[in-house]
Design an enzyme around this catalytic site. Structure first.
Site, PDB file in Angstrom:
ATOM      1  N   HIS A 602     -52.271 -30.170 -11.490  1.00 17.77           N
ATOM      2  CA  HIS A 602     -51.267 -29.539 -12.349  1.00 17.77           C
ATOM      3  C   HIS A 602     -50.291 -28.717 -11.511  1.00 17.77           C
ATOM      4  O   HIS A 602     -49.067 -28.792 -11.708  1.00 17.77           O
ATOM      5  CB  HIS A 602     -51.966 -28.638 -13.374  1.00 17.77           C
ATOM      6  CG  HIS A 602     -51.031 -27.839 -14.226  1.00 17.77           C
ATOM      7  ND1 HIS A 602     -50.613 -28.245 -15.471  1.00 17.77           N
ATOM      8  CD2 HIS A 602     -50.414 -26.649 -13.998  1.00 17.77           C
ATOM      9  CE1 HIS A 602     -49.782 -27.350 -15.978  1.00 17.77           C
ATOM     10  NE2 HIS A 602     -49.648 -26.364 -15.096  1.00 17.77           N
ATOM     11  N   GLU A 603     -50.822 -27.935 -10.572  1.00 13.89           N
ATOM     12  CA  GLU A 603     -49.950 -27.124  -9.719  1.00 13.89           C
ATOM     13  C   GLU A 603     -49.097 -27.999  -8.801  1.00 13.89           C
ATOM     14  O   GLU A 603     -47.932 -27.684  -8.528  1.00 13.89           O
ATOM     15  CB  GLU A 603     -50.796 -26.144  -8.898  1.00 13.89           C
ATOM     16  CG  GLU A 603     -51.602 -25.157  -9.736  1.00 13.89           C
ATOM     17  CD  GLU A 603     -50.743 -24.341 -10.689  1.00 13.89           C
ATOM     18  OE1 GLU A 603     -49.602 -23.997 -10.317  1.00 13.89           O
ATOM     19  OE2 GLU A 603     -51.196 -24.051 -11.811  1.00 13.89           O
ATOM     20  N   HIS A 606     -45.766 -29.081 -10.233  1.00 15.29           N
ATOM     21  CA  HIS A 606     -44.592 -28.216 -10.054  1.00 15.29           C
ATOM     22  C   HIS A 606     -43.826 -28.590  -8.797  1.00 15.29           C
ATOM     23  O   HIS A 606     -42.591 -28.606  -8.782  1.00 15.29           O
ATOM     24  CB  HIS A 606     -45.039 -26.753  -9.974  1.00 15.29           C
ATOM     25  CG  HIS A 606     -45.470 -26.166 -11.281  1.00 15.29           C
ATOM     26  ND1 HIS A 606     -44.648 -26.116 -12.375  1.00 15.29           N
ATOM     27  CD2 HIS A 606     -46.648 -25.593 -11.666  1.00 15.29           C
ATOM     28  CE1 HIS A 606     -45.284 -25.537 -13.402  1.00 15.29           C
ATOM     29  NE2 HIS A 606     -46.499 -25.220 -12.982  1.00 15.29           N
ATOM     30  N   GLU A 654     -44.544 -26.844 -17.926  1.00 10.46           N
ATOM     31  CA  GLU A 654     -45.994 -27.019 -17.981  1.00 10.46           C
ATOM     32  C   GLU A 654     -46.376 -28.382 -18.563  1.00 10.46           C
ATOM     33  O   GLU A 654     -47.395 -28.965 -18.179  1.00 10.46           O
ATOM     34  CB  GLU A 654     -46.626 -25.908 -18.837  1.00 10.46           C
ATOM     35  CG  GLU A 654     -46.472 -24.507 -18.282  1.00 10.46           C
ATOM     36  CD  GLU A 654     -47.122 -24.346 -16.909  1.00 10.46           C
ATOM     37  OE1 GLU A 654     -48.157 -24.989 -16.670  1.00 10.46           O
ATOM     38  OE2 GLU A 654     -46.580 -23.589 -16.091  1.00 10.46           O
TER      39      GLU A 654
END
Length: 779
Positions: A602-603, A606, A654
């Protein structure tokens, strides 16, 4: 464009193996030894054109909802559109499918059609088929027949309804039928078309014959389904043996004069018959003159123009020129109808007393049937059918369900926003409603109620379905993956909104560069840097996730583990230095290894989406203007506005990163478990707990659909005082599940996925043998 998996037409790969056309991807399925034999045969084409990825659905709509392929990819010349008539002049013969199968298998005894990709429409023996996604264990097969006109292309006109039903573990076999006055002919044709596709799936081993078959029809399709059960001439004997029940939605048995206003006064007039015949000839001539190819070429030109104009939703709706061929049967059915009118046909057959007598005498007494009607539907004849079927002596129970909605509620397919390509459910996750969203959510809620009503007829599970303990599939990596392959449209919209603010980007970069360095120094001095010697398992997870997401070595971030009792992780990108991810110790204690890897992925999302400056600004400035020294408080109103803009952007960002987590784990239940635990779920989140959490989203939608304007204003006022950096958890989980079940996700795995190197490989467990087929891959 749907993949054509028909047994005839093209040579087919051996069981378990296929090669995507003009692609190096080799799909190794349940029989890897068949790969060599398959490689010698002609490759299959999947969705889209050779040399580029085809249209993939972002959201359902009547003829809208597929994302156009990136124009930067090489584009091969599209072949001329071929006519695909849903039902030929003569009833389809099952032997045709068998003979074509045998001819295509002459070179290899195991030659069978390629397994359909999960969650993606394909065409088998001329029939659209939708395989359920791997998030649901197969429970049943549904033979679907649509209503008048719309039933010619059910994969588009009933796209959302059928997709939602399929997500519950249902194989959809949607026989396309043109509108005709001869209902007995259509019913036999529908049954034979189903048998052709069904037999191909059985012989290929892609479908288990232990799954029960149910019939579902809407409007005219409900009438045809009922006639099929009455054994019309030409019905395959095997069909009724397989049929375990029927769900008849908005049953419509009205005469033409009752169904079509002004039928006797206008359409049935003798003096208009020559005009109808001339119009039919004009339509046929236009269809054969190359007009569809011209329209397809115009669509191919319009898509990049729409993208250049910032109309991402319009470009997604247009898809590409190949879609013209898919919707062509909708127009092709008009000429035969006009010819029938010109020849004096003035009503359906059978109709009236003849139809009632047939249903009373021939409808099976022991066949379970569920009737679904909408309150206030002017075309509905369900009450009449209920009276006929309930009168069966000793017959099976007839269940009647009445829902809120309209006759065409089953056809609801939400169109995308023409500018940014968003839809109401996605906007609801961010709380950024558009003017029509309340009505769209209400229509969506009515559609889900219909799906649940039909689903209630189907079995909860199949006890004797094939099960293979320990079945696994390979994890894939995505060579050449770019952010736009998975970026959420709301992320794109909010980023563009920030960039339109004059001077903001430059100012934020200047301020953030100072704060970032301080944060970097703080982390490197008071946190543990992950490496081969410290937290080696996290180091391996980072390396594998970067490989899957195609993040090059020089852009891979560092990871720091920080002592903190709050489970959290965040990303910062220091200008001129390597970006870094911070993971709290509480998160490592709460999550399993798979969930930790999903968090890292998930990070990484970004970084892949280049959220960089805006993400750093959000993580720094969203700490609050109250922390500023007193002389700087004069800037507080400006900073509060910036907080609102960055908060809206971060919530949208997100959603893109949740998709990155799905691409890395490739197991939706792992990624969803992360959200459930962070929202207050137990440390051992089961699949049942996750499904219950997802059900809360439907309850939220139902509450929203019933609220008055005053209640909506009050809800907005109560929420305006709270600054949210993340989407509402329940709706965020629903948005993740929607993408996990979407054609875009499974097409991405199929078209771009190749197996990880052996030293990084980690097999993903699956529940049954069928789930393995069509997913695993190798170089």
């Amino acid at each position: 464009m749907m993949a054509d998996l028909t047994a005839g037409g093209l040579p087919v790969p051996s069981l378990g193996t296929a090669i995507a056309k003009n692609d190096k991807t080799l799909w190794k399925l349940s029989h890897p030894r068949a790969a060599d034999a398959a490689a010698e045969q002609q490759p299959w084409t999947f969705s889209g054109k050779p040399g580029k990825r085809g249209s993939i659905a972002l959201a359902s709509c009547l003829v809208l909802g597929c994302r156009a392929s990136r124009s930067s990819r090489p584009v091969a010349k599209r072949p001329a559109i071929s006519s695909v008539t849903p039902v030929p002049a003569e009833l389809p013969k099952q032997e045709t499918t068998e003979s074509s199968s045998s001819s295509s298998s002459s070179s290899s005894s195991s030659a069978v059609p390629l397994p359909p990709s999960p969650g993606c429409w394909c065409t088998i023996a001329g029939v659209p088929v939708l395989r359920p996604p791997l998030t649901a264990k197969p429970r049943a097969v549904v033979h679907f027949i649509g209503g008048a006109f719309f039933g010619a292309i059910p994969q588009w006109t009933y796209r959302t309804f059928l997709a939602e039903l399929s997500k519950r573990g249902v194989w959809i076999v949607a026989t396309p039928l043109p509108t005709s006055f001869d209902h007995l002919h259509l019913s036999s044709a529908a049954a034979q078309a189903f048998e052709s596709a069904y037999s191909v799936l059985l012989k290929s081993g892609n479908l288990s014959d232990t799954l029960p078959v149910y019939g579902v029809g809407h409007s005219m399709g409900a009438l045809l389904s009922a006639l099929i059960a009455c054994k019309p001439e030409g019905l395959p004997a095997e069909y009724l043996e397989r049929l375990k029940g029927q769900a008849l939605v908005c049953y419509n048995s009205q005469t033409l004069s009752g169904a079509v206003p002004g039928w006797r006064q206008l359409w049935a007039r003798e003096d208009l018959r020559p005009a109808f015949r001339n119009l039919a000839e004009i339509l046929e001539a236009a269809d054969q003159s190359g007009a569809p190819d011209a329209v397809a070429a115009l669509v191919d030109i319009a898509v990049p123009l729409a993208q250049a104009a910032g109309l991402q939703g319009a470009a997604a709706a247009l898809g590409d020129g190949s879609r013209v061929g898919e919707i062509r049967p909708l127009v092709q059915q008009l000429a035969p109808l006009l010819k029938d009118l010109a020849s004096g046909v003035d009503d359906f057959a059978p109709v009236g007393s003849e139809l009632c007598n047939r249903l009373t005498a021939d409808y099976p007494k022991d066949l379970p049937v569920k009737l679904v009607k909408f309150a206030g539907d002017p075309f509905d004849s369900t009450s009449r059918l209920e009276a006929l079927l309930s009168g069966r002596a000793g017959g099976a129970k007839v269940e009647l369900v009445e829902l809120k909605g309209f006759h065409i509620s089953a056809n609801f397919n939400e169109p995308l926003d023409l500018v940014d390509g968003t839809d109401a459910l996605g906007r609801a996750a961010l709380g950024s409603d558009a003017p029509m969203d309340a009505a769209l959510l209400r229509a969506s809620s009515e559609l889900i109620s219909l799906v649940e009503a039909v689903d209630g007829l189907l079995p909860d599970h199949v006890d004797d379905a094939p099960h293979v303990a320990g079945s696994e599939r390979a994890r894939l990596q995505f060579n050449g993956l770019i952010a736009d392959d998975f970026r959420h449209p709301l992320d794109r919209r909010q980023t563009q909104a920030l960039e339109r603010i004059p001077g903001l980007s430059a100012a934020v970069r200047q301020v953030v560069s100072i704060a970032e360095l301080a944060l970097y120094q703080d982390n490197i001095s008071s946190s543990v840097l992950v490496g081969k010697k410290q937290y080696p398992q996290l180091h391996a997870m980072l390396k594998r996730a970067c490989t899957i997401l195609a993040i090059p070595e020089d852009r891979r971030p560092e990871i720091y583990v920080r002592q903190n009792p709050i489970p959290n992780a965040y990303t910062l990108g220091v200008q001129g230095k390597r970006p870094f991810i911070v993971v709290h110790t509480a998160l490592l204690k709460l999550f399993t290894d798979a969930e930790i890897e999903a968090t890292i992925a998930h990070e990484l999302g970004h970084l892949k989406c280049e959220h960089g400056v805006w993400l750093s600004a959000a993580n720094i400035l969203l700490l609050g203007a109250a922390a500023l020294p007193l002389p700087a408080r004069v800037l507080q109103p400006l900073l509060e506005r910036l907080q609102e803009e960055l908060g809206a952007w971060q919530r949208a960002a997100e959603l893109s990163c949740d998709r990155a987590a799905l691409l890395v784990t490739q197991d939706p239940w792992v990624a969803l478990s992360v959200l459930v635990k962070l929202s207050g779920g137990s440390s051992e989140s089961s699949r049942e707990q996750i499904e219950a959490f997802l059900d809360q989203a439907a309850r939220y939608d139902e509450a929203r659909s019933r609220e008055s304007p005053l209640e909506a204003m009050l809800r907005s006022t109560l929420g305006s005082g709270r600054l949210r950096t993340h989407p509402m958890p329940v709706l965020r989980a629903r948005e993740m599940r929607r993408w996990a079940d979407s054609e875009q996700f499974w097409t991405l795995l199929r078209d771009q996925g190749t197996s990880l190197a052996e030293e990084q490989q980690e097999l993903i467990p699956v529940e049954d043998a069928i789930s393995v087929v069509g997913v695993s891959s190798t170089r």
